[in-house]
Design a protein around this motif. Structure first.
Motif, PDB file in Angstrom:
ATOM      1  N   ILE A 238       3.708  -3.629   9.086  1.00 13.37           N
ATOM      2  CA  ILE A 238       2.938  -3.803   8.053  1.00 13.37           C
ATOM      3  C   ILE A 238       1.671  -4.260   8.402  1.00 13.37           C
ATOM      4  O   ILE A 238       0.433  -4.319   7.921  1.00 13.37           O
ATOM      5  CB  ILE A 238       3.681  -4.779   7.144  1.00 13.37           C
ATOM      6  N   GLY A 239       1.459  -5.001   9.816  1.00  8.73           N
ATOM      7  CA  GLY A 239       0.439  -5.913  10.063  1.00  8.73           C
ATOM      8  C   GLY A 239      -0.588  -4.825  10.949  1.00  8.73           C
ATOM      9  O   GLY A 239      -1.763  -5.328  11.420  1.00  8.73           O
ATOM     10  N   ALA A 240      -0.246  -3.579  11.056  1.00  7.43           N
ATOM     11  CA  ALA A 240      -0.951  -2.511  11.594  1.00  7.43           C
ATOM     12  C   ALA A 240      -2.333  -2.387  11.079  1.00  7.43           C
ATOM     13  O   ALA A 240      -3.401  -1.767  11.696  1.00  7.43           O
ATOM     14  CB  ALA A 240      -0.310  -1.356  11.951  1.00  7.43           C
ATOM     15  N   LYS A 241      -2.205  -2.439   9.844  1.00  8.64           N
ATOM     16  CA  LYS A 241      -3.762  -2.144   8.807  1.00  8.64           C
ATOM     17  C   LYS A 241      -3.840  -3.234   7.997  1.00  8.64           C
ATOM     18  O   LYS A 241      -2.864  -3.787   7.347  1.00  8.64           O
ATOM     19  CB  LYS A 241      -3.393  -0.775   8.131  1.00  8.64           C
ATOM     20  N   GLN A 242      -5.017  -3.777   7.817  1.00  8.27           N
ATOM     21  CA  GLN A 242      -5.225  -4.863   7.035  1.00  8.27           C
ATOM     22  C   GLN A 242      -6.246  -4.384   5.775  1.00  8.27           C
ATOM     23  O   GLN A 242      -7.465  -4.225   5.966  1.00  8.27           O
ATOM     24  CB  GLN A 242      -6.003  -5.997   7.818  1.00  8.27           C
ATOM     25  N   ASP A 243      -5.574  -4.175   4.757  1.00  4.94           N
ATOM     26  CA  ASP A 243      -6.523  -4.022   3.527  1.00  4.94           C
ATOM     27  C   ASP A 243      -5.880  -4.518   2.316  1.00  4.94           C
ATOM     28  O   ASP A 243      -4.473  -4.374   2.281  1.00  4.94           O
ATOM     29  CB  ASP A 243      -6.956  -2.717   3.307  1.00  4.94           C
ATOM     30  N   ILE A 244      -6.473  -4.790   1.481  1.00  9.21           N
ATOM     31  CA  ILE A 244      -5.799  -5.455   0.076  1.00  9.21           C
ATOM     32  C   ILE A 244      -5.021  -4.665  -0.746  1.00  9.21           C
ATOM     33  O   ILE A 244      -3.995  -4.824  -1.182  1.00  9.21           O
ATOM     34  CB  ILE A 244      -6.867  -6.249  -0.816  1.00  9.21           C
ATOM     35  N   PRO A 245      -5.814  -3.199  -1.021  1.00  7.00           N
ATOM     36  CA  PRO A 245      -4.845  -2.395  -1.968  1.00  7.00           C
ATOM     37  C   PRO A 245      -3.365  -1.994  -1.116  1.00  7.00           C
ATOM     38  O   PRO A 245      -2.468  -1.955  -1.906  1.00  7.00           O
ATOM     39  CB  PRO A 245      -5.471  -0.964  -1.870  1.00  7.00           C
ATOM     40  N   ARG A 246      -3.312  -1.979   0.223  1.00  9.52           N
ATOM     41  CA  ARG A 246      -2.123  -1.693   0.977  1.00  9.52           C
ATOM     42  C   ARG A 246      -1.210  -2.844   0.894  1.00  9.52           C
ATOM     43  O   ARG A 246      -0.086  -2.705   0.699  1.00  9.52           O
ATOM     44  CB  ARG A 246      -2.546  -1.588   2.452  1.00  9.52           C
ATOM     45  N   LEU A 247      -1.990  -4.222   0.743  1.00  8.03           N
ATOM     46  CA  LEU A 247      -0.982  -5.386   0.578  1.00  8.03           C
ATOM     47  C   LEU A 247      -0.146  -5.431  -0.646  1.00  8.03           C
ATOM     48  O   LEU A 247       1.004  -5.745  -1.010  1.00  8.03           O
ATOM     49  CB  LEU A 247      -2.189  -6.568   0.576  1.00  8.03           C
ATOM     50  N   GLN A 248      -1.055  -5.060  -1.856  1.00  5.52           N
ATOM     51  CA  GLN A 248      -0.374  -4.867  -3.174  1.00  5.52           C
ATOM     52  C   GLN A 248       0.730  -3.923  -3.088  1.00  5.52           C
ATOM     53  O   GLN A 248       1.740  -4.117  -3.708  1.00  5.52           O
ATOM     54  CB  GLN A 248      -1.383  -4.588  -4.071  1.00  5.52           C
ATOM     55  N   ALA A 249       0.616  -2.676  -2.355  1.00  7.81           N
ATOM     56  CA  ALA A 249       1.492  -1.705  -2.464  1.00  7.81           C
ATOM     57  C   ALA A 249       2.845  -2.314  -1.491  1.00  7.81           C
ATOM     58  O   ALA A 249       3.931  -1.872  -1.977  1.00  7.81           O
ATOM     59  CB  ALA A 249       0.723  -0.289  -1.588  1.00  7.81           C
ATOM     60  N   ILE A 250       2.623  -3.165  -0.665  1.00  2.62           N
ATOM     61  CA  ILE A 250       3.739  -3.648   0.095  1.00  2.62           C
ATOM     62  C   ILE A 250       4.532  -4.478  -0.834  1.00  2.62           C
ATOM     63  O   ILE A 250       5.781  -4.293  -0.699  1.00  2.62           O
ATOM     64  CB  ILE A 250       3.113  -4.513   1.418  1.00  2.62           C
TER      65      ILE A 250
END
Length: 316
Positions: A238-250
């Protein structure tokens, strides 16, 4: 989303559509990402007799939740959820009921799509029940539900249920090859395994590179993680990419996996509700965790491990 693997659903719908007495309420049931919403839209167009290329139709009413305006939608894009307690409100149902007091605009039939019907507030469910008990002439309801058990039994009893099965791995692979041709084999395979038969989920995992994360989350909730090894692996993914849309998807992914536990494992509902509340709290703290997704992953893993352990104790 392509409507793959739903021949039986179409056959049942079209047989009823051509019959003398069409049932007034349909419950489209199945896990998220199977194309139920797309089916509802296409079925509604067949019901009112409109060509596929026709734009918005006045006799197809859709009841759902979402941003109230462009400003609210902009907030969500910035990573701040517009409504943590997402759900269809009683005021929305009453507005639809007000519109149903008039006759259909362009013909003698009208469709009301409710998506997701299992996310109605209690007041909204009770209000809808009145319409299902005494449906206006020429009005037909299509209720989309990922977890039908969350609907009032009295609502379910008034609907004809069409179940949408999950897709096979072969069907999923063919669909992803068509819709995500640039995805590498490893990502595609991980996403298919993690999606558990849901093409919509698989496509989302591919687009956000979350197939491996989903697989790890499911392993944690099913088997636990006493030595924290899986959580450490999850933090790395999860920490490999830092972006808010991906955070919401997680966070959406973690909620979906938790919901599967509620539906299929007979887990302790109190613990699962508590875990869901914690995931909602984490959603509200997105800006903080955007700077340390690894820490967020550890918290998610801990919540899922605890929920899984509670389920084992209840079933044991």
């Amino acid at each position: 989303m392509s409507l793959v693997g739903h021949d039986d659903a179409w056959a049942e719908w079209r047989s009823a559509l051509g019959g003398a007495r069409m049932h007034h309420a349909w419950l489209l049931a199945g896990k998220k990402g199977l194309g139920k919403a797309s089916f509802a839209q296409a079925a509604a167009r067949e019901l009112v007799g409109v060509d596929p290329g026709f734009g918005d139709h006045p006799d197809i009413l859709t009841l759902t939740y979402g941003p109230k305006n462009k400003e609210e939608a902009k907030k969500r894009d910035d990573g701040k959820p517009y409504d943590l307690a997402r759900g269809i409100k009683v005021e929305q149902v009453r507005e639809i009921q007000r519109r149903l007091t008039t006759r259909p605009t362009m013909g003698n039939r009208r469709a009301v799509i409710i998506d997701p019907a299992d996310d109605m507030e209690t007041g909204a469910s009770n209000a809808l029940l009145k319409s299902l008990e005494e449906p206006p002439e020429g009005t037909f309801f299509l209720l989309v539900a990922h977890s039908p058990a969350r609907l009032l039994p009295t609502i379910r009893s008034r609907c004809r249920t069409v179940r949408f099965p999950t897709l096979s791995k072969e069907q999923m692979d063919a669909l992803l090859r068509e819709l995500a041709p640039d995805a590498d084999i490893a990502t595609r395979d991980a996403s298919i395994d993690a999606a558990a038969g849901s093409p919509g989920a698989a496509l989302s995992f591919v687009e956000r590179d979350l197939g491996s994360a989903a697989r790890l989350m499911r392993t944690i909730i099913e088997k636990g993680d006493r030595d924290f090894a899986l959580r450490g692996e999850l933090a790395g993914v999860i920490g490999a990419k830092q972006d808010i849309p991906r955070l919401q998807a997680i966070l959406d992914l973690a909620r979906a996996i938790l919901a599967e536990r509620v539906d299929h494992a007979g887990a302790d509902p109190r613990k699962l509700v508590e875990t869901h509340s914690e995931l909602v709290r984490l959603t509200g703290e997105q800006p903080t965790y955007n700077f340390d997704l690894g820490l967020l992953a550890m918290e998610i893993g801990t919540l899922l491990a605890a929920a899984g352990a509670a389920s084992e104790r209840r079933n044991g």
